[in-house]
Design a protein around this motif. Structure first.
Motif, mmCIF file in Angstrom:
data_model
loop_
_atom_site.group_PDB
_atom_site.id
_atom_site.type_symbol
_atom_site.label_atom_id
_atom_site.label_comp_id
_atom_site.label_asym_id
_atom_site.label_seq_id
_atom_site.Cartn_x
_atom_site.Cartn_y
_atom_site.Cartn_z
ATOM 1 N N ASP A 26 0.812 -1.221 0.000
ATOM 2 C CA ASP A 26 0.000 0.000 0.000
ATOM 3 C C ASP A 26 0.847 1.274 0.000
ATOM 4 O OD1 ASP A 26 0.999 -0.316 2.541
ATOM 5 O OD2 ASP A 26 -0.860 0.198 3.581
ATOM 6 N N LEU A 27 2.159 1.136 -0.228
ATOM 7 C CA LEU A 27 3.043 2.302 -0.246
ATOM 8 C C LEU A 27 2.734 3.181 -1.459
ATOM 9 C CD1 LEU A 27 5.594 3.410 1.345
ATOM 10 C CD2 LEU A 27 6.946 2.385 -0.499
ATOM 11 N N LEU A 28 2.670 4.475 -1.247
ATOM 12 C CA LEU A 28 2.403 5.423 -2.326
ATOM 13 C C LEU A 28 3.688 6.140 -2.728
ATOM 14 C CD1 LEU A 28 -0.904 7.044 -0.981
ATOM 15 C CD2 LEU A 28 -0.676 5.276 -2.743
ATOM 16 N N PRO A 29 3.788 6.606 -3.975
ATOM 17 C CA PRO A 29 4.983 7.362 -4.385
ATOM 18 C C PRO A 29 5.260 8.564 -3.486
ATOM 19 C CG PRO A 29 3.704 6.744 -6.304
ATOM 20 C CD PRO A 29 2.887 6.352 -5.109
ATOM 21 N N SER A 30 4.206 9.242 -3.060
ATOM 22 C CA SER A 30 4.388 10.418 -2.204
ATOM 23 C C SER A 30 4.942 10.053 -0.834
ATOM 24 C CB SER A 30 3.064 11.173 -2.036
ATOM 25 O OG SER A 30 2.071 10.335 -1.488
ATOM 26 N N ASP A 31 4.740 8.798 -0.406
ATOM 27 C CA ASP A 31 5.323 8.341 0.856
ATOM 28 C C ASP A 31 6.843 8.275 0.765
ATOM 29 O OD1 ASP A 31 2.791 8.004 1.971
ATOM 30 O OD2 ASP A 31 2.648 5.924 1.280
ATOM 31 N N ILE A 32 7.350 8.229 -0.463
ATOM 32 C CA ILE A 32 8.793 8.152 -0.689
ATOM 33 C C ILE A 32 9.371 9.526 -0.997
ATOM 34 C CG2 ILE A 32 10.590 7.176 -2.183
ATOM 35 C CD1 ILE A 32 8.678 4.811 -2.684
ATOM 36 N N THR A 33 8.748 10.210 -1.938
ATOM 37 C CA THR A 33 9.319 11.480 -2.421
ATOM 38 C C THR A 33 8.937 12.675 -1.573
ATOM 39 O OG1 THR A 33 7.426 11.853 -3.886
ATOM 40 C CG2 THR A 33 9.286 10.629 -4.788
ATOM 41 N N GLY A 34 7.791 12.599 -0.914
ATOM 42 C CA GLY A 34 7.258 13.765 -0.229
ATOM 43 C C GLY A 34 6.123 14.355 -1.040
ATOM 44 N N THR A 35 5.462 15.345 -0.496
ATOM 45 C CA THR A 35 4.308 15.932 -1.179
ATOM 46 C C THR A 35 4.136 17.386 -0.768
ATOM 47 O OG1 THR A 35 1.958 15.606 -1.649
ATOM 48 C CG2 THR A 35 2.670 15.296 0.632
ATOM 49 N N GLU A 36 3.311 18.108 -1.529
ATOM 50 C CA GLU A 36 3.001 19.493 -1.185
ATOM 51 C C GLU A 36 1.843 19.534 -0.205
ATOM 52 O OE1 GLU A 36 2.510 21.747 -4.822
ATOM 53 O OE2 GLU A 36 4.608 22.362 -4.649
ATOM 54 N N ILE A 37 2.003 20.339 0.829
ATOM 55 C CA ILE A 37 0.995 20.451 1.883
ATOM 56 C C ILE A 37 0.502 21.891 1.960
ATOM 57 C CG2 ILE A 37 0.579 20.266 4.364
ATOM 58 C CD1 ILE A 37 2.604 18.063 4.490
ATOM 59 N N TYR A 38 -0.813 22.036 2.049
ATOM 60 C CA TYR A 38 -1.403 23.371 2.170
ATOM 61 C C TYR A 38 -1.260 23.858 3.606
ATOM 62 C CZ TYR A 38 -4.771 27.187 1.726
ATOM 63 O OH TYR A 38 -5.376 28.422 1.722
ATOM 64 N N THR A 39 -0.685 25.020 3.771
ATOM 65 C CA THR A 39 -0.378 25.521 5.116
ATOM 66 C C THR A 39 -1.582 26.126 5.823
ATOM 67 O OG1 THR A 39 0.290 27.669 4.231
ATOM 68 C CG2 THR A 39 2.003 25.983 4.467
ATOM 69 N N GLY A 40 -2.626 26.461 5.067
ATOM 70 C CA GLY A 40 -3.773 27.118 5.677
ATOM 71 C C GLY A 40 -3.558 28.614 5.796
ATOM 72 N N GLU A 41 -4.578 29.296 6.203
ATOM 73 C CA GLU A 41 -4.513 30.767 6.274
ATOM 74 C C GLU A 41 -3.445 31.231 7.264
ATOM 75 O OE1 GLU A 41 -8.332 32.372 7.058
ATOM 76 O OE2 GLU A 41 -9.243 31.582 5.212
ATOM 77 N N ALA A 42 -3.281 30.489 8.362
ATOM 78 C CA ALA A 42 -2.289 30.891 9.358
ATOM 79 C C ALA A 42 -0.872 30.825 8.802
ATOM 80 C CB ALA A 42 -2.402 30.009 10.604
ATOM 81 N N GLY A 43 -0.668 29.961 7.814
ATOM 82 C CA GLY A 43 0.657 29.816 7.220
ATOM 83 C C GLY A 43 0.808 30.552 5.914
ATOM 84 N N GLY A 44 -0.103 31.444 5.617
ATOM 85 C CA GLY A 44 0.001 32.231 4.386
ATOM 86 C C GLY A 44 -0.827 31.685 3.249
ATOM 87 N N GLY A 45 -1.561 30.596 3.484
ATOM 88 C CA GLY A 45 -2.437 30.056 2.466
ATOM 89 C C GLY A 45 -1.725 29.601 1.209
ATOM 90 N N LYS A 46 -0.627 28.897 1.370
ATOM 91 C CA LYS A 46 0.137 28.424 0.203
ATOM 92 C C LYS A 46 0.519 26.961 0.384
ATOM 93 C CE LYS A 46 4.464 30.155 2.198
ATOM 94 N NZ LYS A 46 5.640 31.040 1.990
ATOM 95 N N PHE A 47 0.941 26.378 -0.743
ATOM 96 C CA PHE A 47 1.409 25.000 -0.721
ATOM 97 C C PHE A 47 2.921 24.969 -0.476
ATOM 98 C CE2 PHE A 47 -2.590 24.457 -2.939
ATOM 99 C CZ PHE A 47 -3.057 23.257 -2.424
ATOM 100 N N VAL A 48 3.334 24.129 0.462
ATOM 101 C CA VAL A 48 4.746 24.004 0.810
ATOM 102 C C VAL A 48 5.146 22.542 0.638
ATOM 103 C CG1 VAL A 48 6.482 24.229 2.627
ATOM 104 C CG2 VAL A 48 4.640 25.915 2.443
ATOM 105 N N PHE A 49 6.292 22.328 -0.011
ATOM 106 C CA PHE A 49 6.753 20.959 -0.223
ATOM 107 C C PHE A 49 7.368 20.415 1.056
ATOM 108 C CE2 PHE A 49 10.142 17.932 -1.497
ATOM 109 C CZ PHE A 49 9.328 16.965 -2.070
ATOM 110 N N GLN A 50 6.909 19.236 1.448
ATOM 111 C CA GLN A 50 7.458 18.558 2.620
ATOM 112 C C GLN A 50 8.270 17.358 2.148
ATOM 113 O OE1 GLN A 50 4.610 17.499 5.590
ATOM 114 N NE2 GLN A 50 6.089 16.475 6.915
ATOM 115 N N ASN A 51 9.552 17.374 2.471
ATOM 116 C CA ASN A 51 10.457 16.310 2.009
ATOM 117 C C ASN A 51 10.004 14.939 2.494
ATOM 118 O OD1 ASN A 51 12.003 18.285 0.872
ATOM 119 N ND2 ASN A 51 13.674 18.144 2.348
#
Length: 322
Positions: free
Chosen positions: A71-96
């Motif tokens: 059940d391993l996903l590619p994003s579990d290996i490479t990482g993925t972009e996470i939405y920070t929400g309004e408190a974090g500026g409302g942008k997508f940030v890549f998480q390694n």
């Protein structure tokens, strides 16, 4: 302490923790020095994971372990972009993901389906990861060390040839002899009792980079070059050897990556043995590790129970040593 002495010290430390696997340790260091990836295949309990973790423990590096499962996903290996929400500026940030380490243990790599396995392809070849159209560079010290079990095939997904070709070396891990088995008993008893030596200072990552430069400076004569090419040619044109059964054993020969692997592996082996030029013996020392995953045997060879190592033994026997 010279660069070579530091690498030999690293070898000594691994050998003190992993008993009876000297050839495997040599192949591991060759992969490290040649800046290539290593696939270790062996039965459960033969210290494949322990070998890799011991290297990470004694080398200045960031260690990541990826347990491959269906059940391993590619994003579990490479990482993925996470939405920070309004408190974090409302942008997508890549998480390694865990691939952004120095020594990556891909444990039981054949447990994951092709989609997850493919997440490693770009990382292993280009040393980068592309997510959502953005390319992220991997560290300069980056080594994928994968393991797999050769006998348990239920629920596994065999690695395709394209992925196998990404590994510089394919190493088989076998049983230790009886005396080494007793040493393993004593070692583990001591560890269970909590008695262990004080941790020594880690070997600096810069020592590996310096060693790689010295390996690249190892000379390869025209004669040794021709010998390496002749070995590769023998896997591609086995019919040239009329007195041998190679033509009936080999279906597909080694790719150009096989030639490059022989060159890099032979130079690393020569450097480890204190030489500044390669010999045919250095080539022979890495032939099986470099080529056993790059040739495909015929149905006839498999029906006869002929192994890839036996075929490579015959190739070495048939190709004239300069």
């Amino acid at each position: 302490m010279s660069t070579r002495d530091q690498i030999l010290e690293l070898k000594k430390r691994i050998g003190a923790s992993v008993i009876g696997q000297e050839e495997v340790i040599d192949q591991l260091l060759i992969a490290l020095l040649a800046n290539g990836h290593l696939l270790m295949e062996g039965l459960p309990g033969l210290a494949k994971t322990r070998t890799i973790k011991t290297l990470a423990k004694n080398l200045e590096s960031e260690f990541s372990r990826i347990q491959f499962t269906p059940d391993l996903l590619p994003s579990d290996i490479t990482g993925t972009e996470i939405y920070t929400g309004e408190a974090g500026g409302g942008k997508f940030v890549f998480q390694n993901g865990p691939i952004f380490g120095n020594l990556i243990l891909a444990d039981e790599i054949n447990r994951a389906p092709a989609k997850a396995q493919a997440a490693l392809l770009e990382a292993m070849e280009e040393r980068q990861v592309t997510v959502a159209g953005t390319t992220h560079k991997l560290p300069d010290l980056f080594l994928v060390l994968a393991t797999q079990n050769p006998i348990e095939q239920e629920g596994t997904y065999p690695l395709p040839e394209a992925q196998m070709d990404r590994f510089l070396l394919h190493v088989f891990v076998g049983y230790s002899n009886d005396e080494d088995e007793r040493k393993i008993l004593r070692l583990v008893r001591g560890e269970d009792a909590g008695t262990k030596e004080a941790d020594a200072a880690k070997v600096a990552a810069q020592s590996v980079f310096d060693a790689r430069k010295e390996v690249l400076a190892v000379q390869v004569s025209d004669t040794v070059e021709k010998y390496m090419v002749a070995i590769i040619a023998a896997t591609r044109r086995p019919g040239d050897f009329k007195q041998s059964k190679l033509s009936s054993w080999i279906k597909v020969g080694a790719s150009p990556r096989g030639t490059l692997a022989l060159d890099r592996g032979a130079r690393a082996n020569a450097w480890l043995n204190g030489r500044d030029s390669t010999t045919p013996d250095d080539v022979k020392a890495v032939v099986h590790g470099c080529l056993r995953h790059r040739i495909i045997l015929s149905y006839e060879a498999e029906a006869e129970g002929i192994t890839k190592d036996a075929v490579l033994d015959e190739v070495i026997k048939q190709v004239a040593v300069p």
